[in-house]
Write an enzyme that holds these catalytic residues in place. Structure first.
Site, mmCIF file in Angstrom:
data_model
loop_
_atom_site.group_PDB
_atom_site.id
_atom_site.type_symbol
_atom_site.label_atom_id
_atom_site.label_comp_id
_atom_site.label_asym_id
_atom_site.label_seq_id
_atom_site.Cartn_x
_atom_site.Cartn_y
_atom_site.Cartn_z
ATOM 1 N N ARG A 1 0.500 -1.317 -0.331
ATOM 2 C CA ARG A 1 -0.073 0.228 -0.560
ATOM 3 C C ARG A 1 0.978 1.217 -0.073
ATOM 4 O O ARG A 1 2.000 1.209 0.675
ATOM 5 C CB ARG A 1 -0.989 -0.058 1.369
ATOM 6 C CG ARG A 1 -1.885 -0.939 1.527
ATOM 7 C CD ARG A 1 -2.626 -1.192 2.395
ATOM 8 N NE ARG A 1 -3.854 -2.246 2.865
ATOM 9 C CZ ARG A 1 -3.452 -3.445 3.585
ATOM 10 N NH1 ARG A 1 -1.903 -3.631 4.105
ATOM 11 N NH2 ARG A 1 -4.186 -4.138 3.890
ATOM 12 N N LYS B 1 -1.956 -2.435 7.891
ATOM 13 C CA LYS B 1 -3.769 -2.026 8.851
ATOM 14 C C LYS B 1 -3.644 -2.511 9.876
ATOM 15 O O LYS B 1 -3.396 -3.620 9.794
ATOM 16 C CB LYS B 1 -4.564 -2.233 7.920
ATOM 17 C CG LYS B 1 -4.400 -1.149 6.434
ATOM 18 C CD LYS B 1 -6.323 -1.735 5.758
ATOM 19 C CE LYS B 1 -6.717 -0.470 4.849
ATOM 20 N NZ LYS B 1 -7.915 -1.001 4.441
ATOM 21 N N HIS C 1 -2.730 2.281 -5.976
ATOM 22 C CA HIS C 1 -2.955 0.873 -5.297
ATOM 23 C C HIS C 1 -3.568 0.336 -7.075
ATOM 24 O O HIS C 1 -3.788 -1.281 -6.522
ATOM 25 C CB HIS C 1 -4.876 1.270 -5.181
ATOM 26 C CG HIS C 1 -5.205 0.502 -4.000
ATOM 27 N ND1 HIS C 1 -4.364 0.820 -3.474
ATOM 28 C CD2 HIS C 1 -6.246 -0.682 -3.583
ATOM 29 C CE1 HIS C 1 -5.155 -0.279 -2.042
ATOM 30 N NE2 HIS C 1 -5.747 -0.671 -2.588
ATOM 31 N N ARG D 1 -0.961 -1.634 -6.941
ATOM 32 C CA ARG D 1 -0.603 -3.533 -6.071
ATOM 33 C C ARG D 1 -1.325 -4.111 -6.025
ATOM 34 O O ARG D 1 -1.825 -5.391 -6.338
ATOM 35 C CB ARG D 1 -1.537 -2.418 -4.484
ATOM 36 C CG ARG D 1 -2.048 -3.293 -3.470
ATOM 37 C CD ARG D 1 -2.409 -2.880 -2.561
ATOM 38 N NE ARG D 1 -3.186 -3.485 -1.368
ATOM 39 C CZ ARG D 1 -2.628 -4.765 -0.477
ATOM 40 N NH1 ARG D 1 -1.260 -4.110 -0.544
ATOM 41 N NH2 ARG D 1 -3.100 -5.177 0.747
ATOM 42 N N HIS E 1 -4.016 -8.833 4.473
ATOM 43 C CA HIS E 1 -5.651 -8.922 4.118
ATOM 44 C C HIS E 1 -6.128 -9.380 5.658
ATOM 45 O O HIS E 1 -5.153 -10.901 5.232
ATOM 46 C CB HIS E 1 -6.768 -9.540 2.441
ATOM 47 C CG HIS E 1 -6.767 -7.928 1.445
ATOM 48 N ND1 HIS E 1 -6.171 -9.257 0.452
ATOM 49 C CD2 HIS E 1 -6.140 -7.171 1.839
ATOM 50 C CE1 HIS E 1 -6.411 -8.012 -0.218
ATOM 51 N NE2 HIS E 1 -6.628 -6.811 0.535
ATOM 52 N N TYR F 1 -10.728 -11.352 -6.230
ATOM 53 C CA TYR F 1 -8.507 -10.950 -7.299
ATOM 54 C C TYR F 1 -9.031 -12.614 -8.726
ATOM 55 O O TYR F 1 -8.932 -12.204 -9.799
ATOM 56 C CB TYR F 1 -7.818 -11.320 -6.717
ATOM 57 C CG TYR F 1 -6.668 -10.265 -6.290
ATOM 58 C CD1 TYR F 1 -6.894 -8.848 -7.261
ATOM 59 C CD2 TYR F 1 -7.145 -9.698 -4.635
ATOM 60 C CE1 TYR F 1 -6.086 -7.304 -6.546
ATOM 61 C CE2 TYR F 1 -6.876 -8.864 -4.213
ATOM 62 C CZ TYR F 1 -6.202 -7.460 -5.033
ATOM 63 O OH TYR F 1 -5.287 -6.334 -4.710
#
Length: 295
Positions: free
Chosen positions: A146, A170, A241, A244, A267, A276
């Site tokens: 990110r 995150k 992004h 990514r 994630h 995806y």
């Protein structure tokens, strides 16, 4: 009202330990809502009801705000009202009957390998800025970081002898990511030829530096990518992004397991990674249409 917002910001920082980006976003959404309340002559959170919130959301929609922005506002207000209720600043929670807008289901832009190569070739590596920018693009595509993780990289996060880097994602979760030899070569070249010139007489532990020797911002990365895309014939809406998404899509198309991609992207839920597969299915359909003799 402002005082309670400030108390809430301190609560998020000290008691909940939220990431700075989350705190900044929540605070901005609430501050903008407070400005709206003041226009209505409301100066007490007790007077805010469901209709007032719906009125504000309608104003956001009329102003062309994206559903994601409205969703973020609702999330911010839900958390804020839990705080107000917990400490008895209000008697009722008007957010209980506020629903999130249904999300738009669309696939993000993904660059082809040819488009990636075209983008990577745009910075001029004979200049200190161009070499830095080429290295940034190489690292983003090689790791799927990110943009917030990229600008947060420190020199101590590099373990190039083991072909690894570490990052804080995150929720302040640390993860270790492999990085390929091509990106490593660009990092080493940048560290030797560009970073010392950017650093000058300053001190910084950040890997990527701006022209003044300090850390880079998310906005500067965004602007750089837009600048280089404009020099190509790529017609897609490319953001940080996008690199990514392209990283994840390309390794999936080349046989990577979805669980591995989940770990690489950081994630917490496999469901976030599963979209995806839709992109990959689109790729498979395109290949089928192009090559099958009886399509």
């Amino acid at each position: 009202m402002d005082q309670l917002v400030n108390e809430y910001v301190r609560y998020m920082l000290v008691e909940r330990g939220l990431a700075n980006n989350s705190i900044t976003s929540y605070k901005q959404d609430i501050v903008e809502f407070v400005a709206f309340l003041k226009q209505l002559g409301i100066s007490d959170w007790q007077r805010v009801d469901q209709q007032v919130i719906l009125q504000y959301m309608a104003q956001l929609k009329a102003a062309g705000k994206a559903k994601s922005s409205i969703t973020r506002f609702i999330s911010a207000m839900r958390e804020f009202y839990l705080f107000l209720m917990q400490f008895h600043y209000v008697d009722t929670n008007p957010m209980l009957k506020i629903d999130l807008p249904k999300p738009d289901h669309h696939l993000p832009a993904v660059l082809t390998e040819q488009e990636i190569n075209q983008l990577l070739m745009q910075p001029d590596p004979t200049t200190k800025i161009g070499l830095r920018d080429r290295t940034i693009l190489e690292v983003m595509y090689a790791t799927g970081l990110r943009v917030s993780e990229l600008i947060g990289l420190k020199l101590s996060d590099l373990h190039l002898d083991m072909q690894l880097i570490q990052t804080i994602g995150k929720g302040d979760k640390e993860r270790i990511i492999p990085i390929g030899t091509v990106a490593i070569e660009w990092i080493q070249r940048y560290l030797q030829l560009s970073r010392p010139r950017l650093l000058g007489n300053h001190r910084s532990n950040h890997l990527f530096l701006n022209a003044r020797g300090g850390g880079m911002s998310r906005q500067s990365i965004w602007q750089k990518i837009k600048h280089y895309v404009a020099q190509t014939d790529i017609q897609k809406n490319v953001t940080p992004h996008t690199l990514r998404h392209s990283f994840a899509t390309h390794i999936l198309e080349n046989g990577a397991d979805l669980r591995i991609i989940q770990e690489l992207l950081g994630h917490s839920d496999i469901a976030t990674t599963q979209f995806y597969t839709h992109i990959s299915h689109r790729h498979l359909s395109a290949v089928y249409d192009k090559y099958h003799p009886r399509k």
